[in-house]
Design a protein around this motif. Structure first.
Motif, PDB file in Angstrom:
ATOM      1  N   UNK A  87       0.823  -1.213   0.000  1.00 40.39           N
ATOM      2  CA  UNK A  87       0.000   0.000   0.000  1.00 40.39           C
ATOM      3  C   UNK A  87       0.852   1.255   0.000  1.00 40.39           C
ATOM      4  N   UNK A  88       2.126   1.135   0.408  1.00 44.50           N
ATOM      5  CA  UNK A  88       3.036   2.277   0.430  1.00 44.50           C
ATOM      6  C   UNK A  88       3.880   2.249  -0.835  1.00 44.50           C
ATOM      7  N   UNK A  89       3.754   3.287  -1.650  1.00 42.53           N
ATOM      8  CA  UNK A  89       4.512   3.329  -2.900  1.00 42.53           C
ATOM      9  C   UNK A  89       5.994   3.546  -2.626  1.00 42.53           C
ATOM     10  N   UNK A  90       6.877   3.098  -3.535  1.00 45.42           N
ATOM     11  CA  UNK A  90       8.319   3.305  -3.363  1.00 45.42           C
ATOM     12  C   UNK A  90       8.663   4.792  -3.300  1.00 45.42           C
ATOM     13  N   UNK A  91       9.817   5.155  -2.716  1.00 45.38           N
ATOM     14  CA  UNK A  91      10.233   6.561  -2.644  1.00 45.38           C
ATOM     15  C   UNK A  91      10.255   7.210  -4.025  1.00 45.38           C
ATOM     16  N   UNK A  92       9.677   8.399  -4.105  1.00 47.06           N
ATOM     17  CA  UNK A  92       9.673   9.140  -5.363  1.00 47.06           C
ATOM     18  C   UNK A  92       8.526   8.809  -6.291  1.00 47.06           C
ATOM     19  N   UNK A  93       7.719   7.800  -5.940  1.00 47.94           N
ATOM     20  CA  UNK A  93       6.572   7.423  -6.786  1.00 47.94           C
ATOM     21  C   UNK A  93       5.286   7.895  -6.111  1.00 47.94           C
ATOM     22  N   UNK A  94       4.513   8.718  -6.810  1.00 50.39           N
ATOM     23  CA  UNK A  94       3.257   9.214  -6.243  1.00 50.39           C
ATOM     24  C   UNK A  94       2.047   8.515  -6.841  1.00 50.39           C
ATOM     25  N   UNK A  95       2.203   7.993  -8.058  1.00 48.71           N
ATOM     26  CA  UNK A  95       1.137   7.183  -8.646  1.00 48.71           C
ATOM     27  C   UNK A  95       1.730   6.321  -9.747  1.00 48.71           C
ATOM     28  N   UNK A  96       1.012   5.287 -10.132  1.00 53.13           N
ATOM     29  CA  UNK A  96       1.510   4.378 -11.156  1.00 53.13           C
ATOM     30  C   UNK A  96       1.436   5.053 -12.523  1.00 53.13           C
ATOM     31  N   UNK A  97       2.535   4.950 -13.288  1.00 56.18           N
ATOM     32  CA  UNK A  97       2.586   5.537 -14.624  1.00 56.18           C
ATOM     33  C   UNK A  97       3.095   4.474 -15.595  1.00 56.18           C
ATOM     34  N   UNK A  98       2.223   3.553 -16.019  1.00 55.35           N
ATOM     35  CA  UNK A  98       2.670   2.445 -16.871  1.00 55.35           C
ATOM     36  C   UNK A  98       3.259   2.874 -18.213  1.00 55.35           C
ATOM     37  N   UNK A  99       2.915   4.097 -18.705  1.00 60.26           N
ATOM     38  CA  UNK A  99       3.421   4.552 -20.000  1.00 60.26           C
ATOM     39  C   UNK A  99       4.779   5.240 -19.873  1.00 60.26           C
ATOM     40  N   UNK A 100       5.148   5.623 -18.628  1.00 55.98           N
ATOM     41  CA  UNK A 100       6.399   6.360 -18.413  1.00 55.98           C
ATOM     42  C   UNK A 100       7.613   5.451 -18.592  1.00 55.98           C
ATOM     43  N   UNK A 101       8.680   6.011 -19.204  1.00 60.61           N
ATOM     44  CA  UNK A 101       9.916   5.251 -19.384  1.00 60.61           C
ATOM     45  C   UNK A 101      10.593   4.946 -18.054  1.00 60.61           C
ATOM     46  N   UNK A 102      10.269   5.738 -17.009  1.00 57.77           N
ATOM     47  CA  UNK A 102      10.858   5.527 -15.691  1.00 57.77           C
ATOM     48  C   UNK A 102      10.074   4.504 -14.864  1.00 57.77           C
ATOM     49  N   UNK A 103       8.938   4.065 -15.370  1.00 55.17           N
ATOM     50  CA  UNK A 103       8.121   3.106 -14.641  1.00 55.17           C
ATOM     51  C   UNK A 103       8.826   1.751 -14.549  1.00 55.17           C
ATOM     52  N   UNK A 104       8.687   1.109 -13.378  1.00 57.20           N
ATOM     53  CA  UNK A 104       9.283  -0.222 -13.197  1.00 57.20           C
ATOM     54  C   UNK A 104       8.687  -1.230 -14.173  1.00 57.20           C
ATOM     55  N   UNK A 105       7.416  -1.029 -14.542  1.00 55.74           N
ATOM     56  CA  UNK A 105       6.760  -1.951 -15.477  1.00 55.74           C
ATOM     57  C   UNK A 105       7.371  -1.829 -16.873  1.00 55.74           C
ATOM     58  N   UNK A 106       7.954  -0.664 -17.198  1.00 53.56           N
ATOM     59  CA  UNK A 106       8.669  -0.497 -18.461  1.00 53.56           C
ATOM     60  C   UNK A 106      10.049  -1.151 -18.392  1.00 53.56           C
TER      61      UNK A 106
END
Length: 467
Positions: free
Chosen positions: A387-406
């Motif tokens: 429930x606690x997002x990683x440091x520096x992440x305020x919301x999920x951004x699946x399209x962002x190049x910096x996203x972990x899912x990318x």
């Protein structure tokens, strides 16, 4: 020769073509929203000023939010569930959340004369014979069913009658299959995540929701489990009226409380400072109760309520929490339950090596596209399962190049884990709404340790197996 019934013929034609019409409406709108974003991504790259770029993105999100809202509102049914999943502060742009959060409880009600026919057909008796009082206007209407407050003849306690909307199952299955096709396209192009498996699990789970006999059994099983392992159950579970349950009708006790979305209004009505210590303590107790109940259900039992969206949570006197609607429940195999217990410990310990090992044990197949693979693997685990997002992440951004899912493409994701993923994300949405930033993994650490210990996989401070 039999007389030709024009009205019946028209109704049959309408019923036959309705799924096709619905599919056409979905694809026209989905393609419009998707292409709008793809064209915008090209256009925004020409703007060098960061502030102007952000303003342009906000404007695009607002345009898309209106289109998504209109699609979900007009089509209703399954798309109201999509709005519940997507419209959360950590998952979607703020413009989407502002629009979609109002859709949670806006399913159109089925007229009473239709509901009366369903009740009498399912229960085998006239409504007037069964009920001393039956409120014609429903307490609420959701995508699959609506609920009415009533009282049985010869009884003094209020009850709730849940009645399924006629004909809704075929339409919802049509919607899910359209979404599956769209998800398959998205995972091949933009989002490197096994979305298709997620939608397959949604199809399975929602299919179960049409059988209220199964829901009644789930309510009884979860109620008994929580009441047996606690001195006092962390959440209230409605009691089922056992002789009044069919596949399409479910009668249960009435629990008095206010929807969690109206908690702020209730606090203000009572003259309590919403930012004061009393309000903060109440919110902490609510979240603590929900977190404890879900930790015990998922990690100790494996059988859990898998739909904690705000519409299913009531706040009762003394900050007690009632959990409603057991149409979506999940029974995790022990292998996944214990594998998830290990992942919880990895996240709580901030341990990237254990997180990577847990992913492999759970059958989550990943493909690294970055240098620091283990660090990103932990970041992805935190993003997906805490429930606690990683440091520096305020919301999920699946399209962002910096996203972990990318950076860490999820090629295969066990369908059965989607219910855990969705539950954690809904709990995260509640915590954001209550203004409390906390880690469910840290809260669940002792429960996960106990589950592993009882399974013989934890001895002292050492996990037996790959750890």
């Amino acid at each position: 020769m039999l007389p030709f019934n024009v009205k019946e013929f028209q109704e049959n034609i309408s019923t036959h073509f309705r799924p096709w019409q619905r599919s056409f409406q979905f694809w026209v709108r989905a393609v419009d929203i998707y292409t709008g974003y793809k064209v915008f991504q090209v256009r925004v790259n020409f703007e060098r000023n960061e502030e102007k770029r952000e303003a342009m993105w906000e404007k695009q999100h607002e345009v898309a939010a209106d289109k998504i809202y209109n699609m979900c509102s007009d089509l209703g049914g399954f798309f109201l569930k999509v709005a519940q999943i997507v419209g959360k502060p950590d998952l979607a742009p703020a413009a989407w959340v502002r629009r979609l959060v109002t859709l949670c409880d806006q399913a159109p009600a089925t007229p009473y004369h239709v509901i009366k026919v369903v009740l009498e057909k399912e229960l085998g008796r006239d409504v007037d014979e069964l009920f001393e009082r039956f409120d014609v206007n429903p307490l609420g209407s959701a995508s699959i069913a609506q609920v009415h407050k009533a009282r049985l003849r010869g009884d003094k306690s209020d009850i709730v009658v849940k009645v399924q909307h006629p004909g809704v199952q075929d339409l919802m299955m049509t919607d899910i299959r359209n979404l599956q096709a769209f998800a398959l396209y998205m995972q091949k192009t933009d989002i490197k995540f096994d979305l298709y498996s997620v939608t397959k699990e949604m199809e399975t789970q929602i299919g179960y929701e049409f059988n209220f006999l199964r829901e009644a059994d789930a309510m009884h099983r979860i109620q008994r489990f929580l009441y047996e392992i606690n001195k006092k159950s962390p959440v209230l579970v409605p009691r089922v009226i056992r002789n009044m349950v069919t596949r399409r009708v479910l009668v249960m006790e009435y629990i008095d409380g206010i929807p969690i979305l109206k908690l702020g209004d209730e606090i203000a009505k009572r003259g309590i400072n919403p930012n004061g210590k009393v309000a903060a303590a109440a919110k902490q107790n609510i979240l603590k109760s929900l977190t404890l109940a879900y930790g015990q259900m998922i990690l100790k039992s494996g059988f859990f309520h898998a739909d904690p969206h705000p519409g299913n949570i009531l706040i009762c006197r003394g900050s007690e929490v009632a959990l409603l609607d057991y149409g979506q429940v999940k029974d995790l195999p022990d292998k996944l339950r214990l594998g998830y217990a290990r992942l919880v410990l990895a996240i709580a310990d901030n341990d990237p090596i254990k997180a990577s090992e847990s992913y492999r044990e759970l059958g989550i197949d990943t493909l690294s596209k970055c240098e620091n693979e283990q660090k990103e693997m932990l970041r992805l685990a935190q993003t997906m399962f805490d429930t606690k997002l990683p440091p520096g992440v305020t919301m999920l951004q699946p399209f962002s190049d910096e996203s972990s899912i990318k950076k860490i493409a999820v090629q295969a994701f066990p369908e059965e884990l989607f219910s855990v993923l969705r539950t954690v994300h809904l709990l995260r949405g509640l915590s954001v709404g209550l203004g409390i930033n906390y880690s469910c993994a840290e809260q669940w650490r002792p429960i996960a340790e106990e589950a592993l210990y009882l399974a013989g996989r934890l001895t002292g401070d050492v996990l037996v197996g790959s750890y």
